[in-house]
Design an enzyme around this catalytic site. Structure first.
Site, PDB file in Angstrom:
ATOM      1  CG  HIS A  10      -1.939   1.107   1.208  1.00  0.00           C
ATOM      2  ND1 HIS A  10      -3.286   0.850   1.123  1.00  0.00           N
ATOM      3  CD2 HIS A  10      -1.824   2.459   1.240  1.00  0.00           C
ATOM      4  CE1 HIS A  10      -3.948   1.992   1.133  1.00  0.00           C
ATOM      5  NE2 HIS A  10      -3.074   2.991   1.189  1.00  0.00           N
ATOM      6  CG  HIS A  44      -1.325   6.770  -2.049  1.00  0.00           C
ATOM      7  ND1 HIS A  44      -2.592   6.934  -2.588  1.00  0.00           N
ATOM      8  CD2 HIS A  44      -1.493   6.091  -0.893  1.00  0.00           C
ATOM      9  CE1 HIS A  44      -3.480   6.392  -1.768  1.00  0.00           C
ATOM     10  NE2 HIS A  44      -2.837   5.871  -0.734  1.00  0.00           N
ATOM     11  CD  GLN A 101      -7.138  10.963  -1.991  1.00  0.00           C
ATOM     12  OE1 GLN A 101      -5.994  10.533  -2.027  1.00  0.00           O
ATOM     13  NE2 GLN A 101      -7.922  10.778  -0.937  1.00  0.00           N
ATOM     14  CG  HIS A 119      -7.896   4.330   0.697  1.00  0.00           C
ATOM     15  ND1 HIS A 119      -7.355   3.605  -0.335  1.00  0.00           N
ATOM     16  CD2 HIS A 119      -6.919   5.189   1.129  1.00  0.00           C
ATOM     17  CE1 HIS A 119      -6.102   4.011  -0.536  1.00  0.00           C
ATOM     18  NE2 HIS A 119      -5.808   4.959   0.338  1.00  0.00           N
ATOM     19  CD  GLU A 132      -6.855   6.849   5.596  1.00  0.00           C
ATOM     20  OE1 GLU A 132      -5.689   7.165   5.888  1.00  0.00           O
ATOM     21  OE2 GLU A 132      -7.286   6.838   4.433  1.00  0.00           O
ATOM     22  CG  ASP A 137      -0.854   5.445   3.313  1.00  0.00           C
ATOM     23  OD1 ASP A 137      -1.175   5.510   2.115  1.00  0.00           O
ATOM     24  OD2 ASP A 137      -1.635   5.773   4.225  1.00  0.00           O
ATOM     25  CD1 TRP A 188      -3.684  12.564   3.410  1.00  0.00           C
ATOM     26  CD2 TRP A 188      -2.480  12.370   1.536  1.00  0.00           C
ATOM     27  NE1 TRP A 188      -4.513  12.840   2.348  1.00  0.00           N
ATOM     28  CE2 TRP A 188      -3.797  12.725   1.185  1.00  0.00           C
ATOM     29  CE3 TRP A 188      -1.534  12.191   0.519  1.00  0.00           C
ATOM     30  CZ2 TRP A 188      -4.209  12.893  -0.134  1.00  0.00           C
ATOM     31  CZ3 TRP A 188      -1.940  12.367  -0.798  1.00  0.00           C
ATOM     32  CH2 TRP A 188      -3.262  12.715  -1.116  1.00  0.00           C
TER      33      TRP A 188
END
Length: 415
Positions: A56, A58, A151, A209, A212, A308, A314
């Site tokens: 996982h 991005h 997203q 996702h 979360e 992640d 983030w």
């Protein structure tokens, strides 16, 4: 080529791994240490394992923290706002350059299997096109699974359904979702039905996702798990994050876990990201903001760890080292007991491979691809405690990375 003097997980003594035509042809026990031939890789009695797995991340957003603004609140939702700003300036070359830079970091830390989420709430789908090219260009270093990730939502983003379908047609491997971000619960449920229909129709995997948030009323996991159960798709379905589970009460979880076990779905926790993003609306006591990793594992449910982010809106840190994430995850999830430490690499190897549905493409066994790494350690506990680095990474029988062990020199004591 052979790998000699290899210490293997779950097997006594040293072994020789014979490699022919890119596959493992034999695994032979050794009576003792052997002298390596010039074309051999000498593991030197160190731990030799299948590659580490990143399930996982991005890659389309890596290395963008602070561009054009920093996430000052440290919240998930400000991260989404900052990413929307950055997304407006993305170019094809920019996306590819940052992704390749991050892949280099992953390679250097012994990772050869990667699942990346790519934002498809963009009518041009430019980031997806760039990542499809990266998947081919990086094939000698990693296997890359691409998730079509909405997203900004499927139902609450204009044209979201069409963009998801186009992304799968273009070549994305996995159908994503973000039901807790949709405008209403009804839209969240509808988005799950849509994405599961899309995956079932196309034969794709699923990685959502899911929940979360710290909100204990966010309960889309039960919807996803039930859809996986009734469709018989559990082995292909992953719930990522599920941090709301850390706020669910035990009465509800006792019922939920019964469904989760029957569904057969997998879970990914991103502990460094979640401990940073969640609990932001609490005073004290503050919630830990992670899913119930230990409880899932104890229940026999497949769960693994992911990074992640690497320096994005983030999460401002990260360097590609998943053993760092494993270390943090075991601390945060209260999994520092003897048994957990002795098998801790499961959470970044075998469990992750199962999540990514790698099957017989993964593992040190005869007939499987000769993808493996030699860690500067003598076991799981040693690798975790010392944050062991890979000394050699072999892919398809070819060495793609070597690292010299660290050497430290000391000055003579003053007289």
């Amino acid at each position: 080529m052979n790998v000699v003097n290899a210490l293997l997980r779950g097997r006594e003594g040293l072994h020789t791994i014979a490699i022919e035509a890119g596959d493992i042809s034999r695994i032979d026990p050794q009576p003792g240490p052997l002298a390596a031939r010039p074309d051999d890789v000498d593991a030197g009695g160190r731990l030799t394992i299948a590659p580490l797995v990143e399930p996982h991340i991005h890659l389309d957003a890596v290395l963008t923290a602070g561009e054009p603004e920093w996430n000052m609140s440290g919240t998930l939702f400000e991260g989404i706002e900052r990413w929307a700003q950055r997304k407006a300036t993305i170019t094809h070359a920019d996306t590819k350059a940052r992704a390749h830079a991050a892949i280099g970091m992953l390679r250097d830390h012994g990772i050869q299997h990667v699942r990346t989420h790519v934002d498809v709430t963009d009518p041009s789908l430019a980031a997806l096109q760039a990542m499809l090219e990266v998947r081919e260009e990086a094939r000698a270093l990693i296997d890359l699974q691409i998730v079509a990730f909405p997203q900004e939502g499927i139902e609450s983003f204009d044209g979201g359904r069409t963009l998801m379908a186009r992304a799968i047609e273009m070549g994305a491997d996995v159908v994503g979702g973000i039901p807790h971000f949709e405008n209403t619960r009804e839209q969240g449920v509808s988005s799950i039905h849509f994405l599961m229909d899309l995956a079932e129709r196309t034969g794709c995997l699923v990685d959502v996702h899911c929940d979360e948030t710290d909100d204990p009323h966010s309960r889309f996991l039960e919807v996803l798990a039930e859809q996986a159960r009734v469709r018989g798709m559990g082995a292909r379905v992953t719930a990522s994050h599920t941090t709301a589970m850390g706020s669910y009460d035990n009465a509800y979880c006792s019922k939920l876990f019964r469904l989760l076990k029957r569904s057969g779905i997998s879970f990914i926790s991103c502990p460094t990201e979640s401990i940073h993003l969640q609990g932001r609306f609490d005073t004290f006591p503050k919630r830990r903001g992670l899913t119930r990793v230990a409880e899932l594992d104890r229940a026999g449910i497949n769960v693994c760890f992911g990074q992640d982010s690497i320096r994005d809106p983030w999460y401002p840190l990260g360097n590609g080292n998943i053993l760092r994430v494993l270390d943090a995850g075991l601390h945060i999830c209260h999994m520092m007991g003897y048994d957990d430490l002795q098998r801790c690499l499961d959470f970044v190897t075998d469990h992750s491979a199962r999540t990514m549905h790698l099957g017989e493409r993964y593992g040190i066994d005869v007939g499987r691809p000769a993808n493996l790494i030699v860690l500067d350690a003598d076991g799981d506990y040693d690798a975790l405690r010392r944050q062991a680095k890979p000394l050699v990474s072999i892919r398809g029988g070819a060495v793609i990375m070597r690292r010299e062990p660290e050497r430290i020199s000391y000055l003579d004591a003053p007289r």
